[in-house]
Design a protein around this motif. Structure first.
Motif, short mmCIF file in Angstrom:
data_model
loop_
_atom_site.label_atom_id
_atom_site.label_comp_id
_atom_site.label_asym_id
_atom_site.label_seq_id
_atom_site.Cartn_x
_atom_site.Cartn_y
_atom_site.Cartn_z
N ALA A 1 0.81 -1.22 0.00
CA ALA A 1 0.00 0.00 0.00
C ALA A 1 0.84 1.26 0.00
O ALA A 1 0.41 2.31 -0.50
CB ALA A 1 -0.94 0.00 1.21
N PHE A 2 2.04 1.21 0.57
CA PHE A 2 2.94 2.36 0.57
C PHE A 2 4.00 2.26 -0.52
O PHE A 2 4.96 3.03 -0.52
CB PHE A 2 3.62 2.51 1.93
N GLY A 3 3.82 1.33 -1.44
CA GLY A 3 4.81 1.13 -2.47
C GLY A 3 5.93 0.22 -1.99
O GLY A 3 5.80 -0.49 -0.99
N TYR A 4 7.04 0.28 -2.70
CA TYR A 4 8.17 -0.59 -2.39
C TYR A 4 9.40 0.02 -3.04
O TYR A 4 9.32 0.71 -4.05
CB TYR A 4 7.91 -2.01 -2.93
N GLY A 5 10.57 -0.23 -2.46
CA GLY A 5 11.80 0.30 -3.04
C GLY A 5 12.04 1.73 -2.62
O GLY A 5 11.51 2.23 -1.62
N ILE A 6 12.83 2.44 -3.42
CA ILE A 6 13.26 3.78 -3.03
C ILE A 6 12.11 4.79 -3.03
O ILE A 6 12.21 5.84 -2.40
CB ILE A 6 14.40 4.30 -3.93
N HIS A 7 11.02 4.48 -3.72
CA HIS A 7 9.88 5.39 -3.76
C HIS A 7 8.81 5.02 -2.73
O HIS A 7 7.72 5.60 -2.75
CB HIS A 7 9.25 5.41 -5.15
N GLN A 8 9.12 4.09 -1.84
CA GLN A 8 8.16 3.76 -0.79
C GLN A 8 7.82 5.02 -0.01
O GLN A 8 8.69 5.85 0.28
CB GLN A 8 8.73 2.70 0.15
#
Length: 405
Positions: free
Chosen positions: A346-353
């Motif tokens: 839900a909050f994304g993943y990786g450096i763009h979390q």
């Protein structure tokens, strides 16, 4: 060399599709998964065909690969999922950047959004929630919980944290709605971006003259005093924090209340076991997937879960679908506050979390636990089927949430 998508010989459903139920994923996702592949094709509003990723592991593959899949929004290859989102291509902040630009802007902010620092804001958030509920209880039912509670909780919190005058909240809330809501045209969204950018630039000038103790004041010191960013660049970073800091969480709080109102067993268990709120919030984040459809484009010929993808192809990561992947979450359409849902995307993943995920968690936990503790008789004032959902191309949420007690 992988051939790009041929628009002439592929029948691909339209994206995005509507959600028919507040607690369900968009209606088209089940059809996309029916073929068994985690990657398929959809057609955007402008006729462009792009890849859509509905599998959890494939989604993580795309989101973590910053070299193979770009986030640069002002590149013509970037897939806008609605006309108004094309306005975002003119914004220059780390959300729409790849390294090293992304790293240069985001890294100095990470210490401002740690778990420890967000914990220090909890007493202030609790005071905001209690004050809003005091006002709510002083009114005669029925009340629309969206403007009376769900929206002002994160709006007041982010204003306090950034050091933005809450007296101006009506202005930037209205501009935010024009940016993210489905009814806005490209022209309206472009003007809204310009309005908030101008507002933030003026506020930054004021803080340069007289420094306060908010996060925006820290950013002036970190970025402007050092010469690392220009005034315009900092204005766009501040715009991102202000807009992202209240709209998504407001929707999550409203939908969270609705979800628990429809599940009295879970609500009663939460009343007996207050620490359960952290699990409840994680499961809400997974089930609701407020921000869906994360766009990228392939920078080179590559593969996603074995599917060849050509350089320049657009890719949409379907967060709502990935969060219901049966390979990761058993019985995913069921709201289960006891499951281990922290792996959700839900909050994304990786450096763009999402940078503000710890703040969002704190706001949701405090808002949801307190509203049901203080108003145990809270209930919908209209039949559930009358609750209107927002446009599918915007953030998932409800237009209004009439309640009584």
């Amino acid at each position: 060399m992988v051939s790009p998508i041929n628009h002439d010989d592929v029948q691909a459903p339209e994206f995005p599709t509507a959600r028919g139920c507040p607690f369900a994923e968009p209606s088209g996702y089940a059809t996309l998964r029916a073929g068994g592949a985690p990657v398929s094709r959809v057609t955007l509003y402008d006729g462009r065909q792009v890849w859509i990723v509905t599998g959890y592991e494939a989604a993580r593959q795309v989101l973590v690969d910053n070299e193979g899949f770009s986030s640069v929004r002002n590149d013509p290859r970037f897939p806008a999922t609605a006309p108004r989102f094309a306005a975002a291509s003119k914004i220059r902040n780390f959300l729409g950047m790849d390294p090293p630009d992304h790293t240069r802007q985001r890294r100095p902010l990470t210490s401002s959004f740690t778990v420890k620092r967000m914990a220090s804001y909890r007493p202030g958030i609790q005071r905001i929630v209690d004050g809003l509920l005091d006002d709510l209880l002083a009114k005669e039912p029925t009340v629309d919980l969206v403007p009376a509670f769900a929206l002002p909780v994160p709006s007041m919190a982010i204003c306090h944290i950034l050091g933005v005058p809450y007296a101006d909240h009506s202005f930037f809330e209205e501009q935010s709605r024009r940016i993210v809501h489905g009814e806005s045209s490209l022209e309206e969204s472009t003007q809204a971006f310009a309005n908030i950018r101008s507002y933030m630039a003026d506020l930054i000038d004021a803080k340069r003259r007289e420094r306060g103790d908010g996060l925006l004041d820290e950013m002036v010191t970190i970025f402007l005093d050092s010469g690392e960013l220009t005034r315009d660049e900092l204005s766009e970073m501040a715009l991102l924090l202000l807009v992202a800091g209240h709209e998504t969480t407001a929707n999550a709080i409203a939908l969270g209340v609705l979800t628990l109102l429809e599940r009295p067993v879970v609500r009663n268990e939460l009343g007996r076991t207050p620490p359960l709120i952290s699990n409840v919030v994680e499961e809400l984040l997974r089930l609701l997937s407020i921000a869906d459809g994360v766009p990228r484009f392939a920078t080179r010929d590559t593969e996603i879960a074995g599917q060849p993808v050509a350089a320049g192809d657009g890719v949409i990561v379907a967060i709502a679908a990935s969060n219901r992947d049966t390979a990761v979450f058993s019985d995913p359409d069921t709201f289960d506050p006891h499951r281990s849902a922290r792996r959700h995307l839900a909050f994304g993943y990786g450096i763009h979390q999402c940078l503000g995920q710890n703040l969002a968690r704190a706001e949701m936990e405090i808002a949801l636990s307190t509203v049901f503790t203080r108003i145990p008789t809270l209930r919908l004032a209209v039949p559930p089927e009358e609750i209107q959902l927002k446009h599918p191309a915007g953030l998932h949420g409800v237009v209004a949430l009439p309640v009584t007690w």
